[in-house]
Design a protein around this motif. Sequence first.
Motif, short mmCIF file in Angstrom:
data_model
loop_
_atom_site.label_atom_id
_atom_site.label_comp_id
_atom_site.label_asym_id
_atom_site.label_seq_id
_atom_site.Cartn_x
_atom_site.Cartn_y
_atom_site.Cartn_z
N SER A 84 0.84 -1.19 0.00
CA SER A 84 0.00 0.00 0.00
C SER A 84 0.88 1.24 0.00
CB SER A 84 -0.89 0.01 1.24
OG SER A 84 -0.11 0.20 2.41
N LYS A 85 0.27 2.36 -0.29
CA LYS A 85 0.98 3.64 -0.24
C LYS A 85 1.58 3.86 1.14
CE LYS A 85 -0.01 8.63 -0.83
NZ LYS A 85 0.13 9.10 0.58
N GLU A 86 0.81 3.57 2.18
CA GLU A 86 1.29 3.78 3.55
C GLU A 86 2.44 2.84 3.88
OE1 GLU A 86 -2.50 5.47 2.81
OE2 GLU A 86 -1.88 3.35 2.62
N PRO A 352 -3.18 8.07 -4.02
CA PRO A 352 -3.49 6.77 -3.38
C PRO A 352 -3.95 5.71 -4.37
CG PRO A 352 -5.25 8.36 -3.01
CD PRO A 352 -4.12 9.12 -3.65
N ASN A 353 -4.30 6.12 -5.61
CA ASN A 353 -4.80 5.15 -6.58
C ASN A 353 -4.28 5.50 -7.98
OD1 ASN A 353 -6.32 2.97 -7.58
ND2 ASN A 353 -8.09 4.29 -7.98
N PRO A 354 -2.98 5.37 -8.21
CA PRO A 354 -2.42 5.78 -9.50
C PRO A 354 -2.79 4.79 -10.61
CG PRO A 354 -0.72 4.74 -8.18
CD PRO A 354 -1.94 4.86 -7.29
N PRO A 355 -2.73 5.22 -11.87
CA PRO A 355 -2.94 4.27 -12.98
C PRO A 355 -1.96 3.11 -12.88
CG PRO A 355 -2.92 6.54 -13.78
CD PRO A 355 -2.45 6.59 -12.35
N GLN A 356 -2.41 1.94 -13.29
CA GLN A 356 -1.56 0.74 -13.19
C GLN A 356 -0.50 0.70 -14.28
OE1 GLN A 356 -4.89 0.81 -13.23
NE2 GLN A 356 -5.76 -0.52 -11.65
N GLY A 388 2.46 -1.70 -7.47
CA GLY A 388 1.73 -2.34 -8.55
C GLY A 388 1.62 -1.52 -9.82
N VAL A 389 2.49 -0.52 -10.00
CA VAL A 389 2.45 0.32 -11.19
C VAL A 389 3.53 -0.14 -12.17
CG1 VAL A 389 2.70 2.67 -12.08
CG2 VAL A 389 1.59 2.28 -9.86
#
Length: 618
Positions: A84-86, A352-356, A388-389
């Motif tokens: 996760s980002k955190e 928090p939710n960037p493109p994959q 996960g990017v």
Amino acid sequence: MRSLAVYLVALAFGSAVRAAPKDCAHKVKESVVPPRGWTKAASAPANHTIELRIGLPQPNFAELEHHLYEVSDPFHERYGAHLSKEEVESLIAPHPQSIQLVDEWLVSYGLVQEDLSRSPAQDWVKVKVPVSLAEKMLDTEYHVWTHEASGESLVRTTSYSLPEHLHEHIDLVQPTTLFSTFKRMRSTARFSRTTPAAPSPSAPPIKVPTASGGEVDASCNETITITCLKQLYNAVGFTPSSKNGNKIAATGYLGQFANFADFELFNEDQVPEAVNATFDVISINGGENDQDPDEAGDEADLDVQFAFGLTFPTPATFFTTGGSPPFIPDVLTPTDSNEPYTEWLDFILDDPNPPQTISTSYADDEQTVPVSFAQRVCNGFAQLGARGVSLTFSSGDGGVGDGDSDPATQECFSNDGRNVTRFIPLFPPSCPFVTAVGGTTHIPETAVFFSGGGFSNVFPRPAYQDIAVPEFLARLAPGKFEGLFNPNGRAIPDVSAQADLFKVFIGGEAFLIGGTSAASPTFAGIVSLLNGARISKGLSPLGFLNPLIYALGAIEPSAFNDITVGNNPGCGTEGFNATKGWDAITGFGTPNFGKLKEIVTTGFLTLDLDSTGISVSL
């Protein structure tokens, strides 16, 4: 309660002021040889504003890297279990002592908390100061430097110092020694306003066994379209979901604007089912997206038309990032911004939710980027991979050279003061945590001559290359190119895709464009289709691609179309040759979407050890 908390923070910060070690002895932190092609013009104006970016150490980065490789290794039980980002931010956070001591140093020069901005993990601190104050803080002198070829200017220094006790608490300070020109990767030699006539409708299709239906339209040897790419890379008939959470993005810099009207013309011409489709535009650091047809960007239009055309109806985003390092003394530019790429990296790491899947077609000569800066930016890419990017970068348009002159006559001098001839890899493609995409042309595919390839002088060879790259080097003639490249460096590219004769619409007109700037969004489009297929089956996105690519290159080579013809001249040499397996011009070759989709969505790879050795099942 909030007021009390604010008061306590202010009180603690005030204590730091009283203890501030302003007069501690400075010691040189970093110095560079004045770069070739740059001339010192004058002292920098004392009131010129620069934004200092101060990088604090990331003491647990090795642990983050360990996680990255485990979740990216297709043979590991944690494959796809991205962080996760955190979790990532906790792993790259600096030690509290580093934060405290750097704060004390900044306060000692009259800077207060309100003057500072910090990254979420607090590993970066940014502050705008006049040159006169920066010179005191860094015990240095800034000058205006002019780039002889372009006429652009930068406010930079070739050496800076820090109080000795801060050396272990600050990795780098920029802008200081970074003489980057940050160019886009479109090959101007391949830009044409005239679209060649398509072959006669009676022309027989080209037989390509790995293509969809085993053949590709004859017209694809004259003009590359979305249809050509889907046929060639075995992706005909697959339509991704628009609602499963999968996203794709392309980046834009240096005033490159993606024109909506051009996107519509492109769709009418090549993707009729996408007529009236659009894409999101996100502005970073004041980035614009001017829709005046005269301002349409060739690079930006190419990137969005092919990346988003291949993946329709996947939600798509164009990131337009403002800022450019050049300082223009004649118009008294008020602020000298950082390298704009770092502004985008700050933004995307905070998302928090960037493109994959994200494609970038901008880079610079690796040797113009200080090692400390390259390593920190590369670490940022690792953070995205762990989340996960998938990041793809054009490998460059200069063969083994820099692309700024005729490949046959490039001098390719080193930038270390020795002025010896060396091949010139590009950064960020040379970062081991991104996927570098080289170029091919025509059908059957051959390596295109301008495809960037070679070996990093900054980053060592990553473990995932320890089989493929030595095999390639062993095939080189003894002594060939000795001293011109670093055989132990991270090798590029990793893969490739078509990179010439792409039909795009710019300012309302059709053009043909070539360059690895076409290859990166093409490969990214294929990756996004794979991500869409996985996500629709409840699987994670692919994330950092390279461990998977090199595993497949070794044990399932049919996942890629191997390119064995062509070379990438530069620096007065013929460059590297395309060969069987991995090579330093096309990597493992171009994608076979159908095969890759089968692999990444059904059972994946397993290793079975028996008395006869290793067998692989899919």
